[in-house]
Design a protein around this motif. Structure first.
Motif, mmCIF file in Angstrom:
data_model
loop_
_atom_site.group_PDB
_atom_site.id
_atom_site.type_symbol
_atom_site.label_atom_id
_atom_site.label_comp_id
_atom_site.label_asym_id
_atom_site.label_seq_id
_atom_site.Cartn_x
_atom_site.Cartn_y
_atom_site.Cartn_z
ATOM 1 N N MET A 48 16.892 -80.074 3.137
ATOM 2 C CA MET A 48 17.807 -78.957 3.356
ATOM 3 C C MET A 48 18.316 -78.418 2.022
ATOM 4 O O MET A 48 18.677 -79.184 1.137
ATOM 5 N N ILE A 49 18.316 -77.093 1.903
ATOM 6 C CA ILE A 49 18.921 -76.422 0.762
ATOM 7 C C ILE A 49 20.240 -75.841 1.260
ATOM 8 O O ILE A 49 20.253 -74.951 2.109
ATOM 9 N N TYR A 50 21.324 -76.357 0.746
ATOM 10 C CA TYR A 50 22.647 -76.010 1.281
ATOM 11 C C TYR A 50 23.340 -74.992 0.380
ATOM 12 O O TYR A 50 23.746 -75.310 -0.746
ATOM 13 N N LEU A 51 23.460 -73.754 0.867
ATOM 14 C CA LEU A 51 24.100 -72.680 0.112
ATOM 15 C C LEU A 51 25.254 -72.097 0.924
ATOM 16 O O LEU A 51 25.446 -70.882 0.993
ATOM 17 N N ASP A 52 26.043 -72.982 1.528
ATOM 18 C CA ASP A 52 27.170 -72.573 2.363
ATOM 19 C C ASP A 52 28.414 -73.385 1.994
ATOM 20 O O ASP A 52 29.166 -73.840 2.854
ATOM 21 N N ARG B 278 29.762 -81.019 0.513
ATOM 22 C CA ARG B 278 29.390 -82.424 0.680
ATOM 23 C C ARG B 278 30.470 -83.302 0.069
ATOM 24 O O ARG B 278 31.031 -82.994 -0.981
ATOM 25 N N LEU B 279 30.766 -84.400 0.746
ATOM 26 C CA LEU B 279 31.726 -85.362 0.207
ATOM 27 C C LEU B 279 31.149 -85.999 -1.047
ATOM 28 O O LEU B 279 30.039 -86.530 -1.042
ATOM 29 N N ASP B 280 31.901 -85.931 -2.130
ATOM 30 C CA ASP B 280 31.484 -86.561 -3.379
ATOM 31 C C ASP B 280 31.465 -88.083 -3.188
ATOM 32 O O ASP B 280 32.383 -88.663 -2.607
ATOM 33 N N ASP B 281 30.398 -88.735 -3.659
ATOM 34 C CA ASP B 281 30.275 -90.186 -3.503
ATOM 35 C C ASP B 281 31.471 -90.928 -4.082
ATOM 36 O O ASP B 281 31.909 -91.962 -3.555
ATOM 37 N N ALA C 168 40.939 -80.173 1.650
ATOM 38 C CA ALA C 168 40.128 -81.079 0.835
ATOM 39 C C ALA C 168 38.638 -80.809 0.949
ATOM 40 O O ALA C 168 37.900 -80.919 -0.041
ATOM 41 N N HIS C 169 38.169 -80.439 2.143
ATOM 42 C CA HIS C 169 36.716 -80.343 2.341
ATOM 43 C C HIS C 169 36.094 -79.131 1.665
ATOM 44 O O HIS C 169 34.873 -78.989 1.640
ATOM 45 N N LYS C 170 36.925 -78.277 1.074
ATOM 46 C CA LYS C 170 36.391 -77.137 0.321
ATOM 47 C C LYS C 170 36.058 -77.513 -1.121
ATOM 48 O O LYS C 170 35.403 -76.749 -1.825
ATOM 49 N N PHE C 171 36.504 -78.694 -1.567
ATOM 50 C CA PHE C 171 36.159 -79.105 -2.930
ATOM 51 C C PHE C 171 35.790 -80.593 -2.984
ATOM 52 O O PHE C 171 36.336 -81.372 -3.733
#
Length: 373
Positions: free
Chosen positions: A1-5, A11-14, A195-198
């Motif tokens: 998947m190429i995620y451009l949204d 994505r949650l940072d590890d 939070a989920h925006k960054f």
């Protein structure tokens, strides 16, 4: 998947995930209890409040944790329902969380002025100044538009609001974690964030409340009177810890993220503008570095989005990624229904790669040409 949204969610940072995990399985005590295990958790929550406050130039006691920006927006606006001033000024391109809440305020006796924007998506400050009266309670303008990435002159807007003793709320959901935001410098009274925006977890956000605004706010959730009696409910400790860690990372990586993502966004945009007749919606000077909104005339965006399959993009707000209705933001900027329905938002993030951009350009151009009516 190429995620451009990434304006919809990231994505949650590890690093964020790893910081959160112990608060699910080891440090799981209720932060409101009095025993030692709870006090340890409470200290971690206080540290997360400091991390979040530090990201926006605030104090930790000015942060109220919420379930996300939508709840924060509702608390900020509905919490003012008992004020004697009954006039709100906002703009038509705000997120639906603001617009729908303002509609509710109208239903309980408030007057709301919805200001138009120019074809570039930017608010005319003279029009704003003329719209603020001695009855205006609050002015509400977002920093960055979620669909176009257009930025507003927040410092000037807050100055105009305060000159007439109105509060100023700034929805910073698309700005926090991407660009520097200082609530003191910008003189913001109320600032919601999510939070989920960054690269943080979903289901947690915060509302910054200045001392002036706090005196006026009524809680919207009643119960155990947690969080300075402004927001009751058992704290979402893992989420709050994640928000704090995401804030800490953002402070350290804002500049490097911006440099890398800007180059990728420009490469994507320049490549896609090779489609005949295509154009960028909005002001290309005053916008966030990770976003471009492009119209592909003659191509129904909904059809293109579905045809792309493993490339994730959207044609509206994050709460309605595929819709047959034209975007209220693009319509407000003067686009026809056809052009609005032929427009796609591309939003890049920390984990976007150049290889993905190259593949996306090729796939999108190929499909757009085939789907053109």
């Amino acid at each position: 998947m190429i995620y451009l949204d990434n304006n919809a969610t990231t994505r949650l940072d590890d690093r964020v995930l790893n910081t959160m995990l112990p608060y699910f399985t080891e440090n799981y005590a209720n932060a409101g209890s009095a025993h030692l295990a709870a006090l340890t958790v409470s200290e971690a929550v206080a540290n997360a409040a400091w991390q979040t406050a530090n990201l926006i130039g605030a104090k930790e006691e000015e942060i109220i944790f919420t379930s996300g920006a939508t709840e924060a927006i509702n608390l900020a606006i509905k919490g003012l329902a008992n004020q004697y001033r009954k006039h709100i000024v906002t703009i038509v391109t705000e997120h639906k969380a603001v617009l729908n809440t303002c509609e509710f305020m109208e239903s309980i006796g408030f007057e709301v002025t919805y200001l138009q924007v120019g074809s570039d998506g930017v608010l005319d400050l003279n029009v704003l100044n003329e719209s603020i009266t001695d009855k205006t309670l609050i002015v509400i303008v977002m920093i960055i538009n979620n669909e176009t990435g257009i930025t507003q002159n927040i410092e000037a807007i807050s100055e105009l609001a305060h000159a007439k003793n109105a509060l100023f709320m700034c929805d910073a959901t698309q700005a926090i974690g991407k660009i520097p935001v200082d609530v003191e410098k910008l003189k913001i009274d109320l600032l919601p964030l999510s939070a989920h925006k960054f690269y943080g977890p979903k289901g947690v956000g915060a509302l910054y409340i200045s001392a002036k605004a706090k005196l006026k706010l009524l809680p919207q959730l009643h119960g155990g009177e947690q969080q300075r009696k402004l927001r009751s409910g058992t704290l979402n400790v893992p989420g709050i810890i994640g928000l704090g860690k995401a804030s800490e990372i953002a402070v350290n990586e804002l500049e490097s993220d911006q440099k890398r993502i800007t180059k990728l966004r420009d490469k994507l945009e320049n490549g896609l503008l090779n489609f005949e007749g295509s154009f960028v919606n909005g002001n290309t000077e005053n916008r966030i570095y990770n976003t471009t909104n492009i119209c592909f005339p003659g191509v129904v965006s909904e059809t293109l989005i579905l045809a792309l399959q493993d490339i994730s993009v959207s044609n509206g707000a994050s709460c309605s990624a595929v819709t047959s209705k034209p975007s209220h933001v693009l319509k407000a900027m003067g686009l026809s229904d056809d052009d609005a329905l032929s427009s796609i938002r591309f939003s890049l993030g920390r984990f976007t790669t150049e290889t993905e951009i190259d593949l996306a350009i090729e796939r999108i151009l190929d499909l757009a040409k085939k789907l053109r009516v």
